[in-house]
Design a protein around this motif. Structure first.
Motif, PDB file in Angstrom:
ATOM      1  N   GLU A 100       0.816  -1.211   0.000  1.00 39.76           N
ATOM      2  CA  GLU A 100       0.000   0.000   0.000  1.00 39.76           C
ATOM      3  C   GLU A 100       0.852   1.265   0.000  1.00 39.76           C
ATOM      4  N   SER A 101       2.038   1.162   0.570  1.00 40.35           N
ATOM      5  CA  SER A 101       2.912   2.334   0.669  1.00 40.35           C
ATOM      6  C   SER A 101       3.798   2.537  -0.559  1.00 40.35           C
ATOM      7  N   SER A 102       3.671   1.634  -1.549  1.00 43.89           N
ATOM      8  CA  SER A 102       4.589   1.679  -2.702  1.00 43.89           C
ATOM      9  C   SER A 102       4.224   2.752  -3.713  1.00 43.89           C
ATOM     10  N   GLY A 103       2.989   3.210  -3.671  1.00 41.52           N
ATOM     11  CA  GLY A 103       2.538   4.174  -4.676  1.00 41.52           C
ATOM     12  C   GLY A 103       2.125   3.529  -5.977  1.00 41.52           C
ATOM     13  N   ILE A 104       2.192   2.192  -6.043  1.00 44.35           N
ATOM     14  CA  ILE A 104       1.787   1.472  -7.261  1.00 44.35           C
ATOM     15  C   ILE A 104       0.287   1.231  -7.216  1.00 44.35           C
ATOM     16  N   LYS A 105      -0.423   1.904  -8.090  1.00 46.44           N
ATOM     17  CA  LYS A 105      -1.872   1.800  -8.143  1.00 46.44           C
ATOM     18  C   LYS A 105      -2.365   1.132  -9.418  1.00 46.44           C
ATOM     19  N   SER A 106      -1.527   1.133 -10.457  1.00 48.94           N
ATOM     20  CA  SER A 106      -1.892   0.529 -11.726  1.00 48.94           C
ATOM     21  C   SER A 106      -0.647  -0.046 -12.383  1.00 48.94           C
ATOM     22  N   LEU A 107      -0.823  -0.782 -13.473  1.00 53.16           N
ATOM     23  CA  LEU A 107       0.320  -1.376 -14.169  1.00 53.16           C
ATOM     24  C   LEU A 107       1.291  -0.321 -14.676  1.00 53.16           C
ATOM     25  N   SER A 108       0.770   0.837 -15.012  1.00 49.72           N
ATOM     26  CA  SER A 108       1.639   1.896 -15.528  1.00 49.72           C
ATOM     27  C   SER A 108       2.637   2.380 -14.474  1.00 49.72           C
ATOM     28  N   VAL A 152      12.705  -9.002  -0.574  1.00 49.66           N
ATOM     29  CA  VAL A 152      12.990  -9.978  -1.623  1.00 49.66           C
ATOM     30  C   VAL A 152      12.389  -9.536  -2.953  1.00 49.66           C
ATOM     31  N   SER A 153      11.253  -8.850  -2.900  1.00 45.40           N
ATOM     32  CA  SER A 153      10.603  -8.387  -4.122  1.00 45.40           C
ATOM     33  C   SER A 153       9.947  -7.034  -3.879  1.00 45.40           C
ATOM     34  N   ASP A 154       9.581  -6.395  -4.989  1.00 46.77           N
ATOM     35  CA  ASP A 154       8.861  -5.115  -4.903  1.00 46.77           C
ATOM     36  C   ASP A 154       7.357  -5.343  -4.864  1.00 46.77           C
ATOM     37  N   ILE A 155       6.907  -6.322  -5.650  1.00 43.93           N
ATOM     38  CA  ILE A 155       5.478  -6.654  -5.731  1.00 43.93           C
ATOM     39  C   ILE A 155       5.345  -8.173  -5.764  1.00 43.93           C
ATOM     40  N   ILE A 156       4.103  -8.655  -5.775  1.00 41.66           N
ATOM     41  CA  ILE A 156       3.877 -10.097  -5.843  1.00 41.66           C
ATOM     42  C   ILE A 156       2.797 -10.415  -6.872  1.00 41.66           C
ATOM     43  N   VAL A 157       2.757 -11.662  -7.287  1.00 34.99           N
ATOM     44  CA  VAL A 157       1.627 -12.218  -8.038  1.00 34.99           C
ATOM     45  C   VAL A 157       1.187 -13.445  -7.269  1.00 34.99           C
ATOM     46  N   ASP A 158      -0.061 -13.437  -6.777  1.00 32.27           N
ATOM     47  CA  ASP A 158      -0.515 -14.527  -5.921  1.00 32.27           C
ATOM     48  C   ASP A 158      -2.024 -14.692  -6.048  1.00 32.27           C
ATOM     49  N   LYS A 167      -4.779  -7.665   2.810  1.00 30.93           N
ATOM     50  CA  LYS A 167      -5.007  -6.515   3.685  1.00 30.93           C
ATOM     51  C   LYS A 167      -4.202  -6.628   4.967  1.00 30.93           C
ATOM     52  N   THR A 168      -4.129  -7.834   5.537  1.00 33.82           N
ATOM     53  CA  THR A 168      -3.356  -8.046   6.757  1.00 33.82           C
ATOM     54  C   THR A 168      -1.892  -7.701   6.545  1.00 33.82           C
ATOM     55  N   ASN A 169      -1.383  -7.995   5.359  1.00 37.53           N
ATOM     56  CA  ASN A 169       0.022  -7.728   5.048  1.00 37.53           C
ATOM     57  C   ASN A 169       0.223  -6.393   4.323  1.00 37.53           C
ATOM     58  N   ARG A 170      -0.814  -5.542   4.367  1.00 35.33           N
ATOM     59  CA  ARG A 170      -0.760  -4.190   3.811  1.00 35.33           C
ATOM     60  C   ARG A 170      -0.378  -4.184   2.336  1.00 35.33           C
ATOM     61  N   LEU A 171      -1.067  -5.074   1.614  1.00 32.61           N
ATOM     62  CA  LEU A 171      -0.911  -5.146   0.167  1.00 32.61           C
ATOM     63  C   LEU A 171      -2.254  -4.848  -0.486  1.00 32.61           C
ATOM     64  N   ALA A 172      -2.222  -4.370  -1.712  1.00 29.78           N
ATOM     65  CA  ALA A 172      -3.447  -4.051  -2.439  1.00 29.78           C
ATOM     66  C   ALA A 172      -3.355  -4.606  -3.859  1.00 29.78           C
ATOM     67  N   VAL A 173      -4.488  -5.079  -4.372  1.00 29.97           N
ATOM     68  CA  VAL A 173      -4.531  -5.619  -5.733  1.00 29.97           C
ATOM     69  C   VAL A 173      -4.322  -4.496  -6.741  1.00 29.97           C
ATOM     70  N   VAL A 174      -3.450  -4.760  -7.692  1.00 33.19           N
ATOM     71  CA  VAL A 174      -3.208  -3.811  -8.790  1.00 33.19           C
ATOM     72  C   VAL A 174      -4.001  -4.228 -10.018  1.00 33.19           C
ATOM     73  N   GLU A 175      -3.948  -5.522 -10.345  1.00 32.04           N
ATOM     74  CA  GLU A 175      -4.697  -6.027 -11.504  1.00 32.04           C
ATOM     75  C   GLU A 175      -4.841  -7.538 -11.399  1.00 32.04           C
ATOM     76  N   SER A 176      -5.952  -8.046 -11.948  1.00 31.69           N
ATOM     77  CA  SER A 176      -6.181  -9.485 -11.987  1.00 31.69           C
ATOM     78  C   SER A 176      -5.606 -10.079 -13.268  1.00 31.69           C
ATOM     79  N   ILE A 177      -5.060 -11.281 -13.145  1.00 32.73           N
ATOM     80  CA  ILE A 177      -4.498 -11.973 -14.304  1.00 32.73           C
ATOM     81  C   ILE A 177      -5.439 -13.049 -14.812  1.00 32.73           C
ATOM     82  N   ILE A 178      -5.969 -13.868 -13.894  1.00 31.94           N
ATOM     83  CA  ILE A 178      -6.847 -14.961 -14.306  1.00 31.94           C
ATOM     84  C   ILE A 178      -7.794 -15.314 -13.171  1.00 31.94           C
ATOM     85  N   ASP A 179      -9.042 -15.652 -13.518  1.00 32.24           N
ATOM     86  CA  ASP A 179     -10.004 -16.155 -12.543  1.00 32.24           C
ATOM     87  C   ASP A 179      -9.888 -17.676 -12.482  1.00 32.24           C
ATOM     88  N   SER A 180     -10.026 -18.218 -11.293  1.00 27.64           N
ATOM     89  CA  SER A 180      -9.842 -19.660 -11.133  1.00 27.64           C
ATOM     90  C   SER A 180     -10.940 -20.273 -10.275  1.00 27.64           C
TER      91      SER A 180
END
Length: 287
Positions: A100-108, A152-158, A167-180
Motif C-alpha cells: 500500500e505504501s509503494s505508490g503502485i496503483k496501476s500497471l503503468s 525480496v521483491s517489490d510486488i507479488i503475483v498470488d 489486507k493483513t500484510n498491507r498489500l493491495a490488488v493492482v490487476e487481476s491476471i486470471i479467474d480460477s
C-alpha cells in the motif's frame, strides 16, 4: 484396467474434492486420509492423492486418467488436458499486488526491472510480457505476501480470494491476471478410450453439485388450487400429483425447487391452504 483419478492431497481444494467423491457414492473405505492411494470399493477406480499443481502434468502425460485441480494450476502448467466439469468451488483470482505504501496503483506505475515474487512464474511472465513490461521474477514456493516486507521483491503475483490476507500484510490488488476455480480435467486418450467410466464419475459429481442447490418439497394442497400449483411449481418435469386416501378435496404434491425459493414457496403454499408442508435435502439429482 482401473480408472485412475487424482485428488489434491492438501490445500484449499482437497477437503471439498473428497467430499464430492464421497457424496457421489464412491466408497474410499476407512483411513483414506492416511494413504497415498485407495481402491474404491465395488468399483474399478483408483483414487490417488497428490499435489494439486502436479495433477495437470500427470493427467496430460497419461499417468492419471482424470483429476481435480484448479484452473490456475492448469494454466500455469501449460499441460494439455480436457476440462470436463467446473466444480463451483475454490474460487479465486491470480492477481498482481503491491504494498500500500509503494505508490503502485496501476500497471503503468510498475517500472521495468521490478522484482516480482510468485509461485506462478509462467503465468506471471506471460502476463507481463503481454503488457510489454520487463520484470525480474523471483520464484517462491509460498508466502509470497511477506516477500516485499523482507525486501525480496517489490510486488507479488498470488492467488486472492477474500483479500483479507493481502489486507493483513498491507498489500493491495493492482490487476487481476486470471479467474480460477476447481475443475475436473481428463487425459484426452482416457476420455475417448474409457468414456463410460469417465462419464460415470463426472456425471455423478455433477449430480451432487446440482442437488446442493435444490430442495424436495412436499405438501397436501386443495384440489381446486391444482392449476395454480402446476403453474407456480414447474419442477424438473412438472410436479408429481397424487391422490390422498379418503380425501376428495386435497391432493399430495411432490416437486423439486431451487433452494433459494424455499422461503417464498412455503409461504405461498400456506396462503393457498396447503397442509403438511415438508422440505427435504437432495443427495443427488440427475436431470
Amino acid at each position: 484396467m482401473a480408472l485412475k483419478m487424482a485428488v489434491p492431497n492438501k490445500g484449499r481444494l482437497s477437503e471439498r474434492a473428497v467430499e464430492l467423491l464421497l457424496r457421489s457414492g464412491l466408497d474410499l473405505g476407512e483411513g483414506w486420509g492416511r494413504r497415498l492411494y485407495v481402491n474404491v470399493r465395488n468399483q474399478d477406480i483408483e483414487v490417488i492423492f497428490v499435489r494439486a499443481q502436479d495433477i495437470p502434468e500427470f493427467v496430460s502425460g497419461g499417468a492419471i486418467d482424470i483429476g481435480i485441480t484448479g484452473i490456475d494450476q492448469m494454466a500455469e502448467s501449460g499441460a494439455e488436458a480436457e476440462c470436463l466439469l467446473e466444480l463451483d468451488f475454490g474460487h479465486c483470482r491470480l492477481c498482481v499486488a503491491a504494498p500500500e505504501s509503494s505508490g503502485i496503483k496501476s500497471l503503468s506505475d510498475i517500472k521495468d526491472g521490478c522484482k516480482v515474487a510468485t509461485s506462478f512464474p509462467n503465468l506471471t511472465k506471460g502476463f507481463f510480457d503481454s503488457k510489454k513490461k520487463e520484470v525480474n521474477i523471483v520464484e517462491v514456493s509460498g508466502a509470497a505476501e511477506i516477500m516485499p516486507y523482507l525486501g525480496v521483491s517489490d510486488i507479488i503475483v498470488d492467488l486472492v480470494s477474500s483479500g483479507s490476507t493481502l489486507k493483513t500484510n498491507r498489500l493491495a490488488v493492482v490487476e487481476s491476471i486470471i479467474d480460477s476455480q476447481a475443475i475436473v480435467i481428463g487425459n484426452k486418450d482416457a476420455v475417448k478410450n474409457k468414456k463410460d467410466a469417465v462419464t460415470g464419475i463426472v456425471d455423478s459429481i455433477r449430480s451432487v453439485i446440482v442437488a446442493e442447490n435444490k430442495k424436495y418439497l412436499m405438501a397436501d394442497i386443495p384440489k381446486n388450487k391444482l392449476s395454480d400449483v402446476q403453474r407456480m411449481f414447474p419442477g424438473v418435469a412438472g410436479p408429481t400429483i397424487m391422490n390422498i386416501a379418503g380425501r376428495d378435496d386435497m391432493v399430495a404434491m411432490h416437486v423439486v425447487i431451487d433452494k433459494k425459493d424455499v422461503y417464498d414457496s412455503v409461504n405461498t403454499l400456506k396462503r393457498m391452504g396447503a397442509k403438511g408442508i415438508l422440505t427435504l435435502p437432495i443427495e443427488r439429482l440427475v436431470p
